[in-house]
Design a protein around this motif. Structure first.
Motif, short mmCIF file in Angstrom:
data_model
loop_
_atom_site.label_atom_id
_atom_site.label_comp_id
_atom_site.label_asym_id
_atom_site.label_seq_id
_atom_site.Cartn_x
_atom_site.Cartn_y
_atom_site.Cartn_z
N SER A 13 -30.50 -13.23 -4.09
CA SER A 13 -29.41 -14.17 -3.78
C SER A 13 -28.08 -13.62 -4.29
O SER A 13 -27.07 -13.66 -3.57
CB SER A 13 -29.67 -15.54 -4.42
OG SER A 13 -30.81 -16.13 -3.86
N ARG A 14 -28.08 -13.10 -5.51
CA ARG A 14 -26.84 -12.54 -6.06
C ARG A 14 -26.35 -11.36 -5.22
O ARG A 14 -25.14 -11.23 -4.98
CB ARG A 14 -27.05 -12.11 -7.52
CG ARG A 14 -26.94 -13.27 -8.50
CD ARG A 14 -27.00 -12.81 -9.94
NE ARG A 14 -28.34 -12.39 -10.36
CZ ARG A 14 -29.35 -13.21 -10.61
NH1 ARG A 14 -29.19 -14.52 -10.48
NH2 ARG A 14 -30.51 -12.74 -11.00
N ILE A 15 -27.26 -10.53 -4.78
CA ILE A 15 -26.87 -9.39 -3.92
C ILE A 15 -26.20 -9.91 -2.65
O ILE A 15 -25.13 -9.43 -2.25
CB ILE A 15 -28.09 -8.51 -3.59
CG1 ILE A 15 -28.58 -7.79 -4.85
CG2 ILE A 15 -27.75 -7.51 -2.48
CD1 ILE A 15 -29.96 -7.15 -4.70
N VAL A 16 -26.83 -10.90 -2.00
CA VAL A 16 -26.27 -11.45 -0.76
C VAL A 16 -24.90 -12.07 -1.02
O VAL A 16 -23.94 -11.80 -0.28
CB VAL A 16 -27.23 -12.48 -0.13
CG1 VAL A 16 -26.58 -13.21 1.04
CG2 VAL A 16 -28.53 -11.81 0.31
N PHE A 17 -24.77 -12.88 -2.07
CA PHE A 17 -23.49 -13.53 -2.36
C PHE A 17 -22.42 -12.50 -2.70
O PHE A 17 -21.27 -12.64 -2.29
CB PHE A 17 -23.62 -14.56 -3.48
CG PHE A 17 -24.52 -15.71 -3.12
CD1 PHE A 17 -24.48 -16.29 -1.86
CD2 PHE A 17 -25.41 -16.21 -4.05
CE1 PHE A 17 -25.32 -17.35 -1.53
CE2 PHE A 17 -26.25 -17.27 -3.72
CZ PHE A 17 -26.20 -17.84 -2.47
N ASP A 18 -22.78 -11.47 -3.47
CA ASP A 18 -21.83 -10.40 -3.79
C ASP A 18 -21.36 -9.70 -2.53
O ASP A 18 -20.17 -9.44 -2.35
CB ASP A 18 -22.44 -9.38 -4.76
CG ASP A 18 -22.61 -9.92 -6.18
OD1 ASP A 18 -22.06 -11.01 -6.48
OD2 ASP A 18 -23.30 -9.25 -6.97
N LEU A 19 -22.29 -9.41 -1.64
CA LEU A 19 -21.93 -8.74 -0.39
C LEU A 19 -21.05 -9.65 0.48
O LEU A 19 -20.08 -9.19 1.08
CB LEU A 19 -23.17 -8.31 0.39
CG LEU A 19 -23.94 -7.14 -0.22
CD1 LEU A 19 -25.24 -6.91 0.54
CD2 LEU A 19 -23.10 -5.87 -0.23
N PHE A 20 -21.37 -10.93 0.54
CA PHE A 20 -20.59 -11.86 1.35
C PHE A 20 -19.17 -12.03 0.83
O PHE A 20 -18.29 -12.46 1.56
CB PHE A 20 -21.29 -13.22 1.44
CG PHE A 20 -22.30 -13.32 2.56
CD1 PHE A 20 -22.80 -12.21 3.19
CD2 PHE A 20 -22.76 -14.57 2.97
CE1 PHE A 20 -23.74 -12.31 4.22
CE2 PHE A 20 -23.69 -14.69 4.00
CZ PHE A 20 -24.17 -13.56 4.62
N SER A 21 -18.94 -11.70 -0.44
CA SER A 21 -17.59 -11.81 -0.99
C SER A 21 -16.73 -10.59 -0.65
O SER A 21 -15.53 -10.59 -0.91
CB SER A 21 -17.65 -12.01 -2.51
OG SER A 21 -18.08 -10.82 -3.15
N GLU A 22 -17.34 -9.56 -0.07
CA GLU A 22 -16.61 -8.34 0.31
C GLU A 22 -16.24 -8.39 1.79
O GLU A 22 -16.91 -9.02 2.59
CB GLU A 22 -17.47 -7.11 0.05
CG GLU A 22 -17.82 -6.90 -1.41
CD GLU A 22 -18.70 -5.69 -1.63
OE1 GLU A 22 -18.84 -4.86 -0.70
OE2 GLU A 22 -19.24 -5.57 -2.74
#
Length: 142
Positions: free
Chosen positions: A60-69
C-alpha cells in the motif's frame, strides 16, 4: 530523482495486491467495501495461500508513494509488468474489477484506471468484457 526500492522485489501476489489497492485509491476515497473485498481476496483465494498478509501495508505504501509522483502510474505499471507473470494479467484485471464493483459504484476515475489496466496488461477486449460482466453479476445489489 531516485525512487526508494521496495525491501525486496515484488512477488506476483504483491503485484495483485498493488493492482487492487490502486483501483481502490483511484478516486482518492478508499471505501470500506473495497477494503473488505481486498482483505477477502487475500484471505480466501488460492493464489494468496502462502502470502504474508503483513505485506499489504508495505505494498500500500509503495502504491501511495507512486501515486504522489507525476509519473507514478507509469512506474506502478512498470513494476507490475516486471514482477507479475503474464499468465496472471487477467487475474489482476479480474481482481481490480471486483474491487471497483464492490461498493456498487464505479466512479469515472476508476473506469479510466480500469481502461488503462486493460491496455497496460494487454487484456483482449472480449476477455475484458467477460471479466467485467462477471464482476457486475457478482456485485449486483438487488
Amino acid at each position: 530523482m531516485t525512487r526508494e526500492q521496495p525491501p525486496h522485489p515484488l512477488s506476483p501476489q504483491d503485484c495483485l495486491v498493488a493492482i487492487m489497492i490502486a483501483i481502490s485509491a483511484a478516486d482518492a476515497n478508499m471505501r470500506t467495501a473495497e477494503l473488505v473485498k481486498i482483505q477477502n481476496a487475500v484471505n480466501h483465494l488460492p493464489i494468496f495461500g502462502a502470502y504474508d498478509i503483513d505485506r499489504i501495508g508495505d505494498v500500500s505504501r509503495i502504491v501511495f508513494d507512486l501515486f504522489s509522483e507525476e509519473e507514478g502510474l507509469d512506474a506502478l505499471f512498470g513494476l507490475i509488468r516486471a514482477n507479475l507473470p503474464e499468465h496472471l494479467f487477467e487475474t489482476a484485471y479480474a481482481l481490480a474489477c471486483d474491487v471497483a464493483a464492490a461498493d456498487g459504484n464505479i466512479p469515472e476515475s476508476e473506469l479510466r484506471l480500469l481502461e488503462e489496466m486493460r491496455h497496460e496488461l494487454n487484456i483482449d477486449r472480449l476477455h475484458a468484457a467477460a471479466i467485467e460482466r462477471g464482476s457486475r453479476a457478482r456485485h449486483i445489489s438487488g
